[in-house]
Write an enzyme that holds these catalytic residues in place. Structure first.
Site, mmCIF file in Angstrom:
data_model
loop_
_atom_site.group_PDB
_atom_site.id
_atom_site.type_symbol
_atom_site.label_atom_id
_atom_site.label_comp_id
_atom_site.label_asym_id
_atom_site.label_seq_id
_atom_site.Cartn_x
_atom_site.Cartn_y
_atom_site.Cartn_z
ATOM 1 N N SER A 221 -10.427 -28.835 -7.901
ATOM 2 C CA SER A 221 -10.552 -30.269 -7.642
ATOM 3 C C SER A 221 -9.647 -31.080 -8.581
ATOM 4 C CB SER A 221 -12.019 -30.676 -7.782
ATOM 5 O OG SER A 221 -12.249 -31.953 -7.252
ATOM 6 N N ASP B 221 -13.827 -27.347 3.133
ATOM 7 C CA ASP B 221 -13.745 -28.486 2.215
ATOM 8 C C ASP B 221 -13.309 -29.736 2.974
ATOM 9 O OD1 ASP B 221 -13.707 -30.028 -0.058
ATOM 10 O OD2 ASP B 221 -11.855 -29.177 -0.861
ATOM 11 N N HIS C 168 -15.495 -26.658 -1.080
ATOM 12 C CA HIS C 168 -14.731 -27.129 -2.231
ATOM 13 C C HIS C 168 -14.834 -26.164 -3.413
ATOM 14 C CE1 HIS C 168 -12.590 -30.310 -4.301
ATOM 15 N NE2 HIS C 168 -13.499 -30.355 -5.264
#
Length: 456
Positions: free
Chosen positions: A174, A375, A435
């Site tokens: 991320s 994601d 994610h």
């Protein structure tokens, strides 16, 4: 250092690496027995603080590779960087993704410590157990984040000098990917100038916030294509995304961050609360309720830091782990400054760093991009868009290649991922993962790590 005396109990002995502490086995005192850990997990650890700037204290935690047959120095050193900004690698990445123990303090079957030495760092300063003594210690941009990490790495490799000749990789997730790119570039320069002694071998950018606007602009089309937005919802989300794009083009990054939060609200309202971290689930109702009355910056922290700091993880880190470490200041709470970290970084949050990735590739640094199929916040479509913006000379040849299917390690004959590699660039598409890829597809993530670090 700690010296083992009786099972599950450690006594203090003189440290051998500055203020570094280490254990001879991975046990959380006798407390772990009551939390479900039935037997010791062999492994050596070390942890410490580094004051990277006046009043800015960064915490790191090292697990030595755990193998009965191979010396730890024959395995690579992998540093893991969490997202947010404000998420804790020593907490979430460690106990929820790739560390030796799960949140229940049971051995993790797919822990990366089986094939790598793991270095978790709480960054930016203020994340996890890292802390600031005063408001002006918080980082406000990725350049400061990179500078702080370079200071930490200088100290780390000087104190734990047996790792200077071990291949060193940075893995990230991320917003951690945005930080990892900037850190990698500064580290490459510092090594060339003789400022840091380490064998930097590459960086892996997982579901990374490299070009935020490319992610935002693809939310609508992605959700519409998989029947999570109707035509009306698509128009609303696209309209909100266009506002974000305009602000970025005008270099109004603080405003772009606020508009990004508004675009997320448009997605939630029109999809009945799709989860940004995995499109097959929904945002918890208590998050919706607690979001009322929040300003946009506070709402962002709620959405993107809270998932990394569950109640059970808070209790673990501020209870048994804090007691084990014994160096956390009394006035520091794990995760207590995370919201502030996010708020101070808001003005830099939407700024792209595609140019930094380009510089890494041109400098010959091994760069890997990997992304989860499910994601949304950093969807694969958006990742592929920014990759096409690279000026890297190898891109045309990369584009001509077909990807290679990889078997799911737990289901031979079933595809778990695809990969494409050319020169010093690779892209992994991880199936059935959101994610947090190691959390969703642990064995596949472990296999990928070994491939990237050239162990397969």
């Amino acid at each position: 250092m700690f010296r083992k005396t009786t099972p599950g109990i450690f006594q203090r002995s003189e440290p051998q690496m500055g203020q570094c502490r280490a254990t001879s086995v991975l046990l959380l005192f006798a407390l772990t027995a009551s939390k479900g850990l039935q037997s010791p997990v062999g492994g050596k650890e070390a942890w410490d603080y580094v004051e990277v700037r006046d009043g800015a204290h960064m915490f790191w935690w090292l697990y030595y590779a755990d193998s009965q047959f191979v010396n730890y120095q024959e395995f690579p050193l992998v540093m893991w960087l969490q997202g947010g900004p404000g998420g804790s690698g020593t907490g979430f990445g460690n106990f929820a993704e790739i560390g030796p123990l799960t949140l229940d303090l049971k051995p993790r079957n797919s822990s990366w410590v089986q094939a790598a030495n793991l270095l978790f760092v709480d960054n930016p300063v203020g994340s996890g157990f890292s802390y600031c003594d005063k408001p002006d210690c918080y980082a406000t941009n990725v350049a400061t984040v990179a500078s702080d990490m370079l200071t930490l790495l200088k100290r780390f490799f000087a104190k734990v000098d047996e790792f200077q000749s071990v291949p060193f990789y940075i893995f990230s997730e991320s917003y951690g990917g945005k930080m990892a790119a900037a850190i990698s570039l500064e580290l490459t320069k510092a090594i060339a100038q003789g400022e840091v002694k380490c064998k930097f071998a590459g960086v892996a950018l997982g579901d990374s916030w490299i070009s935020p606007v490319d992610s935002v602009m693809t939310w609508g089309p992605y959700l519409h294509a998989i029947s999570l937005l109707d035509d009306h919802g698509l128009n609303e989300v696209n309209s909100a995304a266009e506002a974000v794009k305009h602000a970025v083009e005008q270099q109004q990054f603080q405003k772009a961050t606020e508009l990004w939060s508004a675009a997320e609200s448009a997605v939630e309202q029109n999809s009945n609360g799709v989860n940004f971290y995995n499109i097959l689930s929904q945002t918890a109702e208590d998050t919706w309720a607690s979001s009322e009355g929040k300003n946009l910056i506070s709402l962002q922290a709620l959405r993107h830091i809270r998932p990394l700091q569950s109640q059970s993880l808070n209790e673990l880190m501020n209870g048994p782990i804090r007691e084990k470490l014994r160096i956390i200041p009394e006035n520091v709470t794990w995760g207590g400054q995370s919201d502030e970290v996010f708020r101070y970084m808001a003005g830099d949050f939407m700024r792209p760093v595609v140019n930094i990735v380009d510089q890494l590739l041109t400098a010959g640094v091994n760069v890997t991009v990997y992304n989860g199929q499910l994601d949304l916040i950093v969807d694969t479509i958006g990742q592929e868009l920014w990759v096409q913006k690279l000026k890297w000379k190898g891109l045309p040849a990369f584009n001509k290649l077909s990807w290679t299917a990889l078997d799911d390690p737990t289901s031979p004959g079933v595809t778990g991922a695809f990969v494409k590699t050319h020169q010093n660039f690779a892209f992994y598409w991880i199936l059935k993962a959101g994610h947090m890829i190691p959390s969703d597809q642990g064995p596949m993530a472990f296999q990928m790590m070994k491939m990237i670090t050239q162990q397969v």
